[in-house]
Design an enzyme around this catalytic site. Structure first.
Site, PDB file in Angstrom:
ATOM      1  N   SER A   1      10.488 -59.835  37.771  1.00 19.58           N
ATOM      2  CA  SER A   1      11.315 -60.375  36.698  1.00 19.58           C
ATOM      3  C   SER A   1      12.741 -59.838  36.744  1.00 19.58           C
ATOM      4  CB  SER A   1      10.636 -60.087  35.354  1.00 19.58           C
ATOM      5  OG  SER A   1      11.246 -60.782  34.303  1.00 19.58           O
TER       6      SER A   1
ATOM      7  N   ASP B   1      12.256 -66.835  33.807  1.00 24.33           N
ATOM      8  CA  ASP B   1      11.481 -67.056  32.583  1.00 24.33           C
ATOM      9  C   ASP B   1      12.254 -66.605  31.351  1.00 24.33           C
ATOM     10  OD1 ASP B   1      11.255 -64.302  32.854  1.00 24.33           O
ATOM     11  OD2 ASP B   1       9.059 -64.244  32.651  1.00 24.33           O
TER      12      ASP B   1
ATOM     13  N   ASP C   1      17.088 -64.694  34.389  1.00 18.45           N
ATOM     14  CA  ASP C   1      16.726 -63.451  35.066  1.00 18.45           C
ATOM     15  C   ASP C   1      16.121 -63.787  36.425  1.00 18.45           C
ATOM     16  OD1 ASP C   1      14.322 -64.506  34.167  1.00 18.45           O
ATOM     17  OD2 ASP C   1      13.438 -62.553  33.735  1.00 18.45           O
TER      18      ASP C   1
END
Length: 450
Positions: free
Chosen positions: A100, A246, A242
Site C-alpha cells: 500500500s 485503494d 497511494d
C-alpha cells in the site's frame, strides 16, 4: 489479529520479515482453506509496482498450483481491481501483493474471498494456522495440480466499471492533475480519466514506476509536490492515490490538502441531498476529526464510529446498512460501487461533484468541514511489546493526565499500528503547540519504558 495477519493482510520488509517461503506457504494455505469438491479453485493474483512483487507472485502461484488451484495472473493492478474482478468473474479468491502506502522495501499480501471482501478473521486464522504448522497439508496428486493462465484483458472490465461511475461530462472546462504515486494507478488512470470520459483536461505525474520509486516523494502520503504543482500550474484540483490505489486524497486550487474526512463529509452531505444516503449514516473511525462530527450533526447525518482499519469500517457498514464510510487517510468505501476502498472510484465521484457544481471551486465544494488541529506522533515499539507498553502504569497515568487537561475541548488517542512496529499518538484540540508538547511528553514516557 493473529501472528501474521494485521488489519490489512500480512506485511513486512521483503526478504526479511516477509519471505518467498512464507508466500509459498500462504499459497498452499489459501488453496486448502478455500478448496472445492466440484472443481479446481480459481484464484486471481495482482501486484503493485514493487521490485519484490515478481518474487512473491511466483511463490504464491507455486503454492496455489501445488495444492490444486488454477491461477490467473493479472499483473500490475490496483488492489480494488482484484476485489472487483474476483466477484465479476466468479473466481473463488483473489490475492493482492502490495504494501500500500509503505516504502518500496516493504511488501504485503491481502486475500479476498469470492464476494470481493477481505477474508473473515476466522478464515485468516485457518490460513495462518496452516502457514505456521510444521507439516504441510497433503499435496495434490499430479493429475489435479493447478495451472497458470494469463489474466490479460480482464483489467479492462475494471476500467470500464470506473468509467461507468463517472457521470455526465462537465459543461465547464477544468484542469485536473493526478499523482499516480508510481504505483498501481499507473496501469489504469490514464485510460480511465480522459477528456472524453470526464470533460476535464487531465494531466498526470509520478506515473513511471521503476520498482523502487513507488510512494517516493509522491502519492497520497506525500502531497507536497502535488500541492505545489497544482498552484504553480493553475490547476483546479489535484488528486493523489497511494501505491495500490485503494486510497485517494486531494488538494484544492490553493494547494490545501483535502483529506479523507473532508471528502467523506462532502460526499455524505451530497448523497443525503439526493436521497442516496441509506440510513442517513456515515461510518468513520476513532481518528476522524471532530470537525467532521460537528458538520454531520448540523446536516442531520448520523455517524457510526469504529476502531481504526478499513475492515472495521466495512463490517459496520454491512451490519448497519450504510453506503459510505472510510478513514482520514483517504481509504473510502462507496458500497454502491465497490466492496473495498477504491481510490479511483473516489476520484470519479469527486469529479462528478466538480461537474455538478461548475460555479464552485474545489475549496468551496470540499471545504464545508472545518478541521480542528490534530497532532500525530509515531513511536517505534517492537510488535511483541505493544500491549505491554500501552498497558504500563506510566503510560496510562500520562494519558489520563493529558485527558484531564484537554477536557471537553479536545481528545487523545493512543493505539498500536495494525501494519507496522509502531504505537501511534494522536491529539486533537484548539492549540497546535500545546498538542505537540503533550504528544512529545507521552512519546518520552513510552521511549523510557523500552
Amino acid at each position: 489479529m493473529g501472528k501474521l495477519f494485521g488489519t490489512d493482510g500480512i506485511r513486512g520488509i521483503a526478504g526479511e520479515e516477509l519471505t518467498a517461503e512464507l508466500a509459498f506457504r500462504l499459497g498452499i494455505a489459501v488453496a486448502h482453506v478455500l478448496a472445492r469438491s466440484d472443481r479446481r479453485t480459481k484464484v486471481m493474483i495482482g501486484k503493485d509496482t514493487r521490485l519484490s512483487g515478481d518474487m512473491f507472485e511466483a511463490a504464491i502461484t507455486a503454492g496455489l498450483c501445488a495444492s490444486g488451484s488454477d491461477v490467473y495472473l493479472l499483473g500490475v493492478v490496483p488492489t480494488p481491481a482484484v476485489a472487483f474482478l474476483v466477484k465479476d468473474t466468479g473466481a473463488d479468491a483473489g490475492v493482492m501483493i502490495s504494501a500500500s502506502h509503505n516504502p518500496s522495501e516493504y511488501n504485503g499480501i491481502k486475500v479476498f474471498g469470492s464476494e470481493g471482501y477481505k477474508l473473515s478473521d476466522e478464515l485468516e486464522d485457518r490460513v495462518e494456522e496452516i502457514i505456521l504448522a510444521k507439516n504441510d497439508p497433503a499435496p495434490r496428486a499430479c493429475g489435479i495440480i493447478g495451472r497458470v493462465m494469463s489474466g490479460e484483458g480482464l483489467l479492462e472490465k475494471y476500467e470500464d466499471h470506473i468509467i461507468s461511475v463517472l457521470g455526465k461530462k462537465a459543461s465547464k472546462p477544468r484542469r485536473v492533475l493526478f499523482d499516480l504515486s508510481n504505483g498501481s494507478a499507473s496501469a489504469t488512470a490514464k485510460t480511465v480519466f480522459t477528456p472524453d470520459t470526464t470533460g476535464f483536461a487531465c494531466d498526470f505525474m509520478a506515473y513511471d514506476p521503476d520498482g523502487i520509486n513507488i510512494n517516493r516523494n509522491c502519492g497520497s502520503t506525500q502531497m507536497s509536490a502535488l500541492c505545489k504543482y497544482v498552484v504553480d500550474g493553475g490547476y483546479d484540483i489535484g488528486i493523489a492515490f497511494d501505491g495500490d490505489a485503494d486510497r485517494c486524497l486531494m488538494c484544492d486550487e490553493n494547494g490545501k490538502v483535502i483529506d479523507g474526512d473532508m471528502i467523506i463529509s462532502a460526499f455524505a452531505v451530497e448523497m443525503k441531498k439526493r436521497g442516496e444516503l441509506d440510513k442517513d449514516t456515515a461510518v468513520v473511525t476513532k481518528l476522524t476529526n471532530l470537525g467532521f462530527h460537528q458538520l454531520m450533526k448540523r446536516e442531520g447525518i448520523k455517524v457510526a464510529t469504529t476502531d481504526v482499519g478499513d475492515r472495521y469500517v466495512l463490517e459496520e457498514m454491512l451490519r448497519g446498512g450504510a453506503v459510505i464510510g472510510g478513514e482520514q487517510s483517504g481509504h473510502i468505501i462507496l458500497r454502491r460501487f465497490a466492496t473495498t476502498g477504491d481510490g479511483q472510484i473516489t476520484a470519479a465521484e469527486a469529479l462528478n461533484m466538480l461537474a455538478d457544481y461548475p460555479d464552485m471551486t474545489a475549496s468551496e465544494i470540499f471545504g464545508k468541514m472545518k478541521r480542528l488541529p490534530q497532532v500525530s506522533v509515531n513511536v517505534t515499539v517492537p510488535q511483541d511489546r505493544k500491549v505491554e507498553v500501552m498497558g504500563s502504569a506510566a503510560v496510562v497515568a500520562k494519558k489520563l493526565e493529558i485527558e484531564n487537561i484537554l477536557g471537553d475541548s479536545g481528545r487523545i488517542l493512543l493505539r498500536p499500528s495494525g501494519t507496522e512496529a509502531l504505537i501511534r499518538i494522536m491529539l486533537e484540540g484548539s492549540d497546535t503547540a500545546e498538542l505537540s508538547r503533550y504528544a512529545e511528553e507521552l512519546k518520552t514516557v513510552i521511549e523510557g519504558i523500552l
